[in-house]
Enzyme design. Sequence first.
Site, PDB file in Angstrom:
ATOM      1  N   ARG A   1      62.250  18.656  47.557  1.00  0.00           N
ATOM      2  CA  ARG A   1      63.205  18.137  46.586  1.00  0.00           C
ATOM      3  C   ARG A   1      63.275  19.072  45.383  1.00  0.00           C
ATOM      4  O   ARG A   1      62.297  19.178  44.633  1.00  0.00           O
ATOM      5  CB  ARG A   1      62.810  16.745  46.100  1.00  0.00           C
ATOM      6  CG  ARG A   1      62.943  15.619  47.117  1.00  0.00           C
ATOM      7  CD  ARG A   1      62.713  14.304  46.384  1.00  0.00           C
ATOM      8  NE  ARG A   1      62.825  13.147  47.239  1.00  0.00           N
ATOM      9  CZ  ARG A   1      61.792  12.388  47.622  1.00  0.00           C
ATOM     10  NH1 ARG A   1      60.570  12.702  47.222  1.00  0.00           N
ATOM     11  NH2 ARG A   1      61.978  11.338  48.393  1.00  0.00           N
TER      12      ARG A   1
ATOM     13  N   ASP B   1      54.110  20.812  49.987  1.00  0.00           N
ATOM     14  CA  ASP B   1      54.125  20.892  51.444  1.00  0.00           C
ATOM     15  C   ASP B   1      55.510  21.406  51.855  1.00  0.00           C
ATOM     16  O   ASP B   1      56.349  21.686  50.995  1.00  0.00           O
ATOM     17  CB  ASP B   1      53.864  19.500  52.026  1.00  0.00           C
ATOM     18  CG  ASP B   1      53.379  19.536  53.469  1.00  0.00           C
ATOM     19  OD1 ASP B   1      53.247  20.635  54.036  1.00  0.00           O
ATOM     20  OD2 ASP B   1      53.138  18.452  54.030  1.00  0.00           O
TER      21      ASP B   1
ATOM     22  N   HIS C   1      49.004  15.971  53.970  1.00  0.00           N
ATOM     23  CA  HIS C   1      49.156  16.645  52.679  1.00  0.00           C
ATOM     24  C   HIS C   1      48.331  15.959  51.589  1.00  0.00           C
ATOM     25  O   HIS C   1      47.660  16.624  50.788  1.00  0.00           O
ATOM     26  CB  HIS C   1      50.633  16.667  52.285  1.00  0.00           C
ATOM     27  CG  HIS C   1      50.909  17.425  51.020  1.00  0.00           C
ATOM     28  ND1 HIS C   1      52.084  17.295  50.312  1.00  0.00           N
ATOM     29  CD2 HIS C   1      50.148  18.306  50.312  1.00  0.00           C
ATOM     30  CE1 HIS C   1      52.042  18.077  49.254  1.00  0.00           C
ATOM     31  NE2 HIS C   1      50.877  18.690  49.217  1.00  0.00           N
TER      32      HIS C   1
ATOM     33  N   ASP D   1      57.165  13.640  43.706  1.00  0.00           N
ATOM     34  CA  ASP D   1      58.166  14.480  43.061  1.00  0.00           C
ATOM     35  C   ASP D   1      59.456  13.759  42.709  1.00  0.00           C
ATOM     36  O   ASP D   1      60.375  14.357  42.141  1.00  0.00           O
ATOM     37  CB  ASP D   1      58.478  15.696  43.932  1.00  0.00           C
ATOM     38  CG  ASP D   1      58.918  15.317  45.345  1.00  0.00           C
ATOM     39  OD1 ASP D   1      58.991  14.108  45.640  1.00  0.00           O
ATOM     40  OD2 ASP D   1      59.182  16.226  46.158  1.00  0.00           O
ATOM     41  N   ASP D   2      59.538  12.459  43.028  1.00  0.00           N
ATOM     42  CA  ASP D   2      60.745  11.695  42.701  1.00  0.00           C
ATOM     43  C   ASP D   2      60.469  10.619  41.659  1.00  0.00           C
ATOM     44  O   ASP D   2      61.173   9.619  41.591  1.00  0.00           O
ATOM     45  CB  ASP D   2      61.336  11.058  43.959  1.00  0.00           C
ATOM     46  CG  ASP D   2      60.377  10.080  44.628  1.00  0.00           C
ATOM     47  OD1 ASP D   2      59.174  10.088  44.292  1.00  0.00           O
ATOM     48  OD2 ASP D   2      60.819   9.299  45.488  1.00  0.00           O
TER      49      ASP D   2
ATOM     50  N   ASP E   1      49.508   4.641  52.666  1.00  0.00           N
ATOM     51  CA  ASP E   1      49.583   3.592  51.649  1.00  0.00           C
ATOM     52  C   ASP E   1      49.366   2.206  52.242  1.00  0.00           C
ATOM     53  O   ASP E   1      48.671   1.364  51.650  1.00  0.00           O
ATOM     54  CB  ASP E   1      50.912   3.659  50.888  1.00  0.00           C
ATOM     55  CG  ASP E   1      52.118   3.782  51.797  1.00  0.00           C
ATOM     56  OD1 ASP E   1      51.950   3.972  53.017  1.00  0.00           O
ATOM     57  OD2 ASP E   1      53.252   3.680  51.289  1.00  0.00           O
TER      58      ASP E   1
ATOM     59  N   SER F   1      61.268   7.571  54.168  1.00  0.00           N
ATOM     60  CA  SER F   1      61.482   6.126  54.342  1.00  0.00           C
ATOM     61  C   SER F   1      62.967   5.777  54.441  1.00  0.00           C
ATOM     62  O   SER F   1      63.315   4.609  54.605  1.00  0.00           O
ATOM     63  CB  SER F   1      60.859   5.353  53.178  1.00  0.00           C
ATOM     64  OG  SER F   1      61.512   5.678  51.969  1.00  0.00           O
TER      65      SER F   1
END
Length: 443
Positions: free
Chosen positions: A113, A140, A186, A208-209, A287, A318
């Site tokens: 991203r 990654d 990762h 990163d989001d 998670d 997702s």
Amino acid sequence: MLRKRGSVILCGAFLFITWNAILVLLLRGRPLPGQLSEPGEEQKRAAVRPTNDVVGDVLRIADTFEAELERQRKILLEIQNHHSQWEASNRDGPKVVVPPQPVIPILVIACNRVTVRRCLDKLLQHRPSAELYPIIVSQDCGHAETAEVIRSYGDKVTHLKQPDLSDIAVQPQHKKFQGYYKISRHYRWALNQVFKTLSHSSVVIVEDDLEVAPDFFEYFRALLPLLKSDPSLWCVSAWNDNGRDGFVDPGKANLLYRTDFFPGLGWMLVKDVWEELEPKWPASFWDDWMRQPEQRRNRACIRPEISRTLTFGRQGVSLGQFYDKYLRYIKLNSEFVPFSKLDLGYLNEETYRKAFEKEVYSAPVVTYEDVKQGKLKGPGPFRLQYSRKDSFKVMAKNLGIMDDLKSGVPRTGYRGVVSFMSRGQRIYLAPPPGWTQYDTSWS
């Protein structure tokens, strides 16, 4: 001979005039006649009073000057002696030791991203100290454009690259989940870099989001001591799964909870917990694995009333699950809360559990219809009771909060209770009194 004698006289006269000029300046500060003076002061004035004997005057002045130097030397020695005695008397005394501030690295998990720039810009904007909060970006995927964005920050961030970019062998039915396997690989590599290679003792993980709130760093620094000292805790999260605007109290930016549900999305982990988790780290879906009883071990996380992170990443592995319905509407805190100056002792396990249960179960029980139709009177809190998985899911879904459960634990739940706001009133969606444990079949 006469010429030599004349030179001596001229030299003496020069010294005499110079010395008297100095004396004039000095004597301006001396006591006037009739004023008190120190013992020997009169003798000193007599010693330097000029006469008609030039050579004699010069010799007397020299003697006086030498005596003054000797007196000043004794004073300096006395001061030095007192200083040494003061140092010795304090050397073995109590010392005020200011402990060094712990370093809390921020680990940014990145892939492909280029919008990682938004994440990094906000982190750098709100970061109070580069030394105390080093930013480590672990990338990654090998995506060149994203790597270029990260490199553009120079020494403001540390850029790590996950070396193994190969596909992972998975069962045929899991081929579509290849991305989840790579993410889990990762995470394991990146966390090992932070804890083992770089030897940090804690870390805050963001993806990163995510965009962070102004008090993001303050929040984690204030809660680190509690996380390290309370064995009933295993993470601190910046995220409220039900933190949409209208479902949180905007006047309670300082309100924190314990939750049995692992929230993620901006969370702090300490080295001891990583050493426990790393040997059994899962191949995928890390998670959800964290939310299993075997990993959670009845431990809780701290989470805020108002989120300190906001996700802007609709696209990902997702495929935007929950994003359009819930995540895009999460309210990001805008008010700086000085958590490090607040008393957070109420979050200790026994104190919190007793106070929370008392508030929940002393609240009047109301019906779902009254909540849904806005018929409740007063500010609350009110208790809405469920007793089965189906009743929980129906009420949660229709009231607008997240209805999924992981290993029987509802999102944001603590001892089965989900706290949220509805029409400006506090609602506790709660199991009956006497709750003891989660039913793992409720998933």
